[in-house]
Design an enzyme around this catalytic site. Structure first.
Site, PDB file in Angstrom:
ATOM      1  N   CYS A   1       0.826  -1.210   0.000  1.00 32.99           N
ATOM      2  CA  CYS A   1       0.000   0.000   0.000  1.00 32.99           C
ATOM      3  C   CYS A   1       0.861   1.262   0.000  1.00 32.99           C
ATOM      4  CB  CYS A   1      -0.924   0.016   1.206  1.00 32.99           C
ATOM      5  SG  CYS A   1      -2.157  -1.310   1.195  1.00 32.99           S
TER       6      CYS A   1
ATOM      7  N   ARG B   1      -8.273  -4.935  -2.415  1.00 31.18           N
ATOM      8  CA  ARG B   1      -7.550  -3.910  -3.178  1.00 31.18           C
ATOM      9  C   ARG B   1      -8.387  -3.665  -4.440  1.00 31.18           C
ATOM     10  NH1 ARG B   1      -2.565  -2.545  -1.939  1.00 31.18           N
ATOM     11  NH2 ARG B   1      -1.988  -4.547  -1.030  1.00 31.18           N
TER      12      ARG B   1
END
Length: 218
Positions: free
Chosen positions: A55, A132
């Site tokens: 991330c 995601r």
């Protein structure tokens, strides 16, 4: 026989062509309301957690390309279950480590209300560790594309920009974007819907596989 619990996959709740569910939430840029973004493109994407390696690389990459999204009249908006103050601390770390400020809003969603509404999490999940997901929302608030990545694979920022360019181009030219299309490449014509046009085409594939011409773009 062993019983298996039914589990909906992320992205299962919404489809391309659906209106993006409206919401308001706290973010690192203040309170945001999704409907306030009408009139411009919006990319809404979730990330599994703050202070995680993949991330962090994604946010650094997106912040570095923020001007490219802005040139396309497109805003970025991120979401995770982490608290607002966790987001603040993470962005401070990114700034100090990479000399880069992430200015697009990051929403807090500790109760999973937004993530569940968008199908970013399965109904019975208690965290978003496997999520995601990306939604490309057009200026009318319609979902035009979606992508789902596993937690251990980061998104491609160039592909996000290519997808955005392609969506804008097919709207502008009323044409089709072929595989590996990039701005400046030829687009494809919409196939005809009547038999006379099919029979009158010069080549056997010309009726359904033909590039647009300068005349088509006028």
């Amino acid at each position: 026989m062993e019983q298996h619990e039914t589990r909906n996959a992320p992205c299962a709740g919404l489809r391309i062509g659906d209106e993006a569910p409206d919401f308001s939430a706290r973010s690192t840029a203040g309170k945001v309301q999704l409907s306030d973004y009408r009139g411009k493109w919006l990319i809404l994407f979730s990330h599994p957690a703050d202070f995680t390696p993949v991330c962090t690389t994604e946010f650094v990459a997106l912040a570095r390309e923020a001007d490219e999204f802005e040139k396309r009249n497109c805003e970025l908006m991120a979401l995770s279950v982490d608290s607002l103050f966790s987001h603040f601390a993470w962005l401070r770390m990114i700034r100090d480590r990479f000399d880069l400020e992430v200015r697009f809003p990051i929403i807090e969603d500790p109760t999973l209300v937004i993530g569940t509404a968008y199908g970013m999490v399965a109904p019975k999940d208690n965290d978003s560790a496997t999520v995601r997901t990306t939604f490309f929302i057009d200026p009318d608030g319609i979902i035009r594309a979606m992508t789902c990545y596993p937690a251990n694979v980061g998104r491609s920022t160039p592909e996000m920009l290519r997808m955005l360019d392609a969506l804008m181009a097919v709207d502008e030219e009323a044409a089709l974007a072929p595989a590996n299309w990039h701005p400046g490449d030829p687009m494809l014509r919409q196939p005809p819907a009547n038999l006379d046009d099919v029979f009158s085409a010069k080549g056997e594939t010309d009726w359904f596989l033909a590039e647009t011409s300068t005349e088509d773009r006028k």
